[in-house]
Motif scaffolding. Structure first.
Motif, PDB file in Angstrom:
ATOM      1  N   VAL A  30      30.937  10.491 -12.387  1.00 31.33           N
ATOM      2  CA  VAL A  30      29.543  10.394 -12.975  1.00 31.33           C
ATOM      3  C   VAL A  30      29.165   9.051 -12.568  1.00 31.33           C
ATOM      4  CG1 VAL A  30      28.424  10.475 -15.259  1.00 31.33           C
ATOM      5  CG2 VAL A  30      30.324  12.245 -14.669  1.00 31.33           C
ATOM      6  N   ILE A  31      28.048   8.861 -11.907  1.00 32.94           N
ATOM      7  CA  ILE A  31      27.463   7.519 -11.474  1.00 32.94           C
ATOM      8  C   ILE A  31      26.199   7.248 -11.900  1.00 32.94           C
ATOM      9  CG2 ILE A  31      26.916   8.553  -9.511  1.00 32.94           C
ATOM     10  CD1 ILE A  31      28.080   5.969  -8.064  1.00 32.94           C
ATOM     11  N   LEU A  32      25.730   6.241 -12.182  1.00 34.83           N
ATOM     12  CA  LEU A  32      24.503   5.701 -12.571  1.00 34.83           C
ATOM     13  C   LEU A  32      23.632   5.852 -11.172  1.00 34.83           C
ATOM     14  CD1 LEU A  32      25.205   2.694 -14.648  1.00 34.83           C
ATOM     15  CD2 LEU A  32      24.526   4.863 -15.520  1.00 34.83           C
ATOM     16  N   LYS A  33      22.233   5.820 -11.166  1.00 35.96           N
ATOM     17  CA  LYS A  33      21.611   5.886 -10.070  1.00 35.96           C
ATOM     18  C   LYS A  33      21.178   4.355  -9.894  1.00 35.96           C
ATOM     19  CE  LYS A  33      19.062  10.505 -10.891  1.00 35.96           C
ATOM     20  NZ  LYS A  33      17.768  11.160 -11.006  1.00 35.96           N
ATOM     21  N   ARG A  34      20.744   3.854 -11.207  1.00 34.33           N
ATOM     22  CA  ARG A  34      20.485   2.308 -10.771  1.00 34.33           C
ATOM     23  C   ARG A  34      21.707   1.506 -10.969  1.00 34.33           C
ATOM     24  NH1 ARG A  34      19.242  -0.680 -16.301  1.00 34.33           N
ATOM     25  NH2 ARG A  34      21.245  -1.582 -15.779  1.00 34.33           N
ATOM     26  N   HIS A  35      21.847   0.406  -9.783  1.00 35.84           N
ATOM     27  CA  HIS A  35      22.892  -0.180  -9.624  1.00 35.84           C
ATOM     28  C   HIS A  35      23.296  -1.097 -10.716  1.00 35.84           C
ATOM     29  CE1 HIS A  35      25.901  -2.169  -7.504  1.00 35.84           C
ATOM     30  NE2 HIS A  35      25.454  -3.599  -7.832  1.00 35.84           N
ATOM     31  N   VAL A  36      24.660  -0.676 -11.211  1.00 41.27           N
ATOM     32  CA  VAL A  36      25.359  -1.768 -11.990  1.00 41.27           C
ATOM     33  C   VAL A  36      26.600  -2.058 -11.473  1.00 41.27           C
ATOM     34  CG1 VAL A  36      26.207  -1.985 -14.319  1.00 41.27           C
ATOM     35  CG2 VAL A  36      24.025  -0.725 -14.095  1.00 41.27           C
ATOM     36  N   LEU A  37      27.110  -3.388 -11.327  1.00 42.28           N
ATOM     37  CA  LEU A  37      28.177  -3.679 -10.734  1.00 42.28           C
ATOM     38  C   LEU A  37      29.395  -3.011 -11.218  1.00 42.28           C
ATOM     39  CD1 LEU A  37      29.555  -5.226  -8.330  1.00 42.28           C
ATOM     40  CD2 LEU A  37      29.697  -7.029  -9.780  1.00 42.28           C
ATOM     41  N   LEU A  39      31.586  -2.102 -15.396  1.00 43.67           N
ATOM     42  CA  LEU A  39      31.420  -2.137 -16.897  1.00 43.67           C
ATOM     43  C   LEU A  39      31.293  -3.367 -17.510  1.00 43.67           C
ATOM     44  CD1 LEU A  39      31.612  -0.330 -19.396  1.00 43.67           C
ATOM     45  CD2 LEU A  39      34.106  -0.435 -19.426  1.00 43.67           C
ATOM     46  N   LEU A  40      32.016  -4.216 -16.695  1.00 41.66           N
ATOM     47  CA  LEU A  40      31.896  -5.796 -17.402  1.00 41.66           C
ATOM     48  C   LEU A  40      30.434  -6.650 -17.026  1.00 41.66           C
ATOM     49  CD1 LEU A  40      35.406  -6.681 -16.082  1.00 41.66           C
ATOM     50  CD2 LEU A  40      34.699  -5.747 -18.286  1.00 41.66           C
ATOM     51  N   THR A  41      29.513  -5.822 -16.529  1.00 42.53           N
ATOM     52  CA  THR A  41      28.316  -6.603 -16.008  1.00 42.53           C
ATOM     53  C   THR A  41      27.104  -5.986 -16.970  1.00 42.53           C
ATOM     54  OG1 THR A  41      27.800  -5.246 -14.151  1.00 42.53           O
ATOM     55  CG2 THR A  41      29.038  -7.557 -13.784  1.00 42.53           C
ATOM     56  N   LEU A  42      27.281  -4.836 -17.664  1.00 44.66           N
ATOM     57  CA  LEU A  42      26.528  -4.123 -18.459  1.00 44.66           C
ATOM     58  C   LEU A  42      25.718  -5.409 -19.264  1.00 44.66           C
ATOM     59  CD1 LEU A  42      28.032  -0.790 -19.106  1.00 44.66           C
ATOM     60  CD2 LEU A  42      25.886  -1.192 -17.800  1.00 44.66           C
ATOM     61  N   GLU A  43      24.448  -5.110 -19.616  1.00 48.96           N
ATOM     62  CA  GLU A  43      23.853  -6.078 -20.484  1.00 48.96           C
ATOM     63  C   GLU A  43      23.574  -5.222 -21.865  1.00 48.96           C
ATOM     64  OE1 GLU A  43      22.858  -9.181 -19.533  1.00 48.96           O
ATOM     65  OE2 GLU A  43      23.697  -9.034 -17.555  1.00 48.96           O
ATOM     66  N   GLU A  44      23.258  -6.112 -22.891  1.00 49.07           N
ATOM     67  CA  GLU A  44      22.764  -5.494 -23.969  1.00 49.07           C
ATOM     68  C   GLU A  44      21.736  -4.521 -24.002  1.00 49.07           C
ATOM     69  OE1 GLU A  44      21.564  -7.282 -28.513  1.00 49.07           O
ATOM     70  OE2 GLU A  44      23.092  -8.286 -27.403  1.00 49.07           O
ATOM     71  N   SER A  45      20.772  -4.746 -23.247  1.00 49.67           N
ATOM     72  CA  SER A  45      19.752  -3.825 -22.796  1.00 49.67           C
ATOM     73  C   SER A  45      20.228  -2.552 -22.373  1.00 49.67           C
ATOM     74  CB  SER A  45      18.460  -4.619 -22.249  1.00 49.67           C
ATOM     75  OG  SER A  45      19.182  -4.851 -20.698  1.00 49.67           O
ATOM     76  N   ASP A  46      21.322  -2.569 -21.774  1.00 45.08           N
ATOM     77  CA  ASP A  46      21.836  -1.068 -21.207  1.00 45.08           C
ATOM     78  C   ASP A  46      22.545  -0.418 -22.090  1.00 45.08           C
ATOM     79  OD1 ASP A  46      21.077  -1.795 -18.534  1.00 45.08           O
ATOM     80  OD2 ASP A  46      22.926  -3.353 -18.465  1.00 45.08           O
ATOM     81  N   GLU A  79      39.756  -6.014  -9.007  1.00 41.75           N
ATOM     82  CA  GLU A  79      40.251  -5.613  -7.871  1.00 41.75           C
ATOM     83  C   GLU A  79      40.520  -4.070  -7.294  1.00 41.75           C
ATOM     84  OE1 GLU A  79      40.336  -7.662  -5.066  1.00 41.75           O
ATOM     85  OE2 GLU A  79      39.565  -9.286  -6.207  1.00 41.75           O
ATOM     86  N   TYR A  80      40.660  -3.531  -8.591  1.00 39.85           N
ATOM     87  CA  TYR A  80      40.907  -1.964  -8.283  1.00 39.85           C
ATOM     88  C   TYR A  80      39.715  -1.256  -7.985  1.00 39.85           C
ATOM     89  CZ  TYR A  80      45.689  -2.491 -10.905  1.00 39.85           C
ATOM     90  OH  TYR A  80      46.925  -2.751 -10.782  1.00 39.85           O
ATOM     91  N   GLN A  81      38.451  -1.770  -8.341  1.00 43.12           N
ATOM     92  CA  GLN A  81      37.195  -1.218  -8.023  1.00 43.12           C
ATOM     93  C   GLN A  81      36.929  -1.243  -6.518  1.00 43.12           C
ATOM     94  OE1 GLN A  81      34.081  -2.942 -10.398  1.00 43.12           O
ATOM     95  NE2 GLN A  81      32.684  -1.038  -9.894  1.00 43.12           N
ATOM     96  N   ASP A  82      37.025  -0.202  -5.657  1.00 46.68           N
ATOM     97  CA  ASP A  82      36.716  -0.009  -4.407  1.00 46.68           C
ATOM     98  C   ASP A  82      35.251   0.013  -4.311  1.00 46.68           C
ATOM     99  OD1 ASP A  82      39.409  -0.158  -3.616  1.00 46.68           O
ATOM    100  OD2 ASP A  82      39.451   2.082  -3.657  1.00 46.68           O
ATOM    101  N   SER A  83      34.552   0.750  -5.058  1.00 43.48           N
ATOM    102  CA  SER A  83      33.124   0.898  -4.945  1.00 43.48           C
ATOM    103  C   SER A  83      32.584   0.223  -6.072  1.00 43.48           C
ATOM    104  CB  SER A  83      32.720   2.568  -5.085  1.00 43.48           C
ATOM    105  OG  SER A  83      31.321   2.522  -5.205  1.00 43.48           O
ATOM    106  N   LYS A  84      31.712  -0.921  -5.552  1.00 43.47           N
ATOM    107  CA  LYS A  84      31.282  -1.829  -6.372  1.00 43.47           C
ATOM    108  C   LYS A  84      29.729  -1.383  -7.062  1.00 43.47           C
ATOM    109  CE  LYS A  84      34.569  -4.588  -5.329  1.00 43.47           C
ATOM    110  NZ  LYS A  84      35.679  -4.763  -5.913  1.00 43.47           N
ATOM    111  N   HIS A  85      30.002  -0.172  -7.844  1.00 43.78           N
ATOM    112  CA  HIS A  85      28.801   0.129  -8.647  1.00 43.78           C
ATOM    113  C   HIS A  85      29.543   1.130  -9.742  1.00 43.78           C
ATOM    114  CE1 HIS A  85      24.680   2.112  -8.510  1.00 43.78           C
ATOM    115  NE2 HIS A  85      25.386   3.156  -9.317  1.00 43.78           N
ATOM    116  N   LEU A  86      29.003   0.940 -10.824  1.00 36.23           N
ATOM    117  CA  LEU A  86      29.654   1.563 -12.033  1.00 36.23           C
ATOM    118  C   LEU A  86      29.829   3.145 -11.941  1.00 36.23           C
ATOM    119  CD1 LEU A  86      31.055   1.284 -14.949  1.00 36.23           C
ATOM    120  CD2 LEU A  86      28.487   1.373 -15.730  1.00 36.23           C
TER     121      LEU A  86
END
Length: 92
Positions: A30-37, A39-46, A79-86
């Protein structure tokens, strides 16, 4: 093997991930259409976006638990995140 799955939502995409040397019989991403790097980079507005994402993951996980009796839900960070997209993995 079951028919591959692909479903679009307003802000998400869900698909079955087929790997030749798969460790899991069922692997859904399950992947977001909008780029979010990550879980750690989600903003409060997300917050609404995260709730929508988790709701879809929950529904998929519930279906797998009903069918197989268990499942695993995971996202990778750093480092475990191969695909840099949430994205989230739901597998059995």
């Amino acid at each position: 093997m079951e028919k591959p799955l692909f479903r679009k939502f307003l802000r998400l995409i869900m698909f079955s991930h087929i790997i030749i040397s798969a460790h899991y019989e069922v692997h859904i991403v399950v992947i977001l259409k909008r780029h979010v790097l990550s879980l750690l980079t989600l903003e409060e507005s997300d917050t609404d976006l995260l709730i929508e994402l988790i709701d879809v993951v929950k529904k998929v996980a519930s279906q797998l638990v009903s069918k197989y009796g268990a499942c695993r839900v995971m996202t990778n960070l750093g480092e475990y995140q191969d695909s840099k997209h949430l994205h989230w993995h739901v597998f059995w």
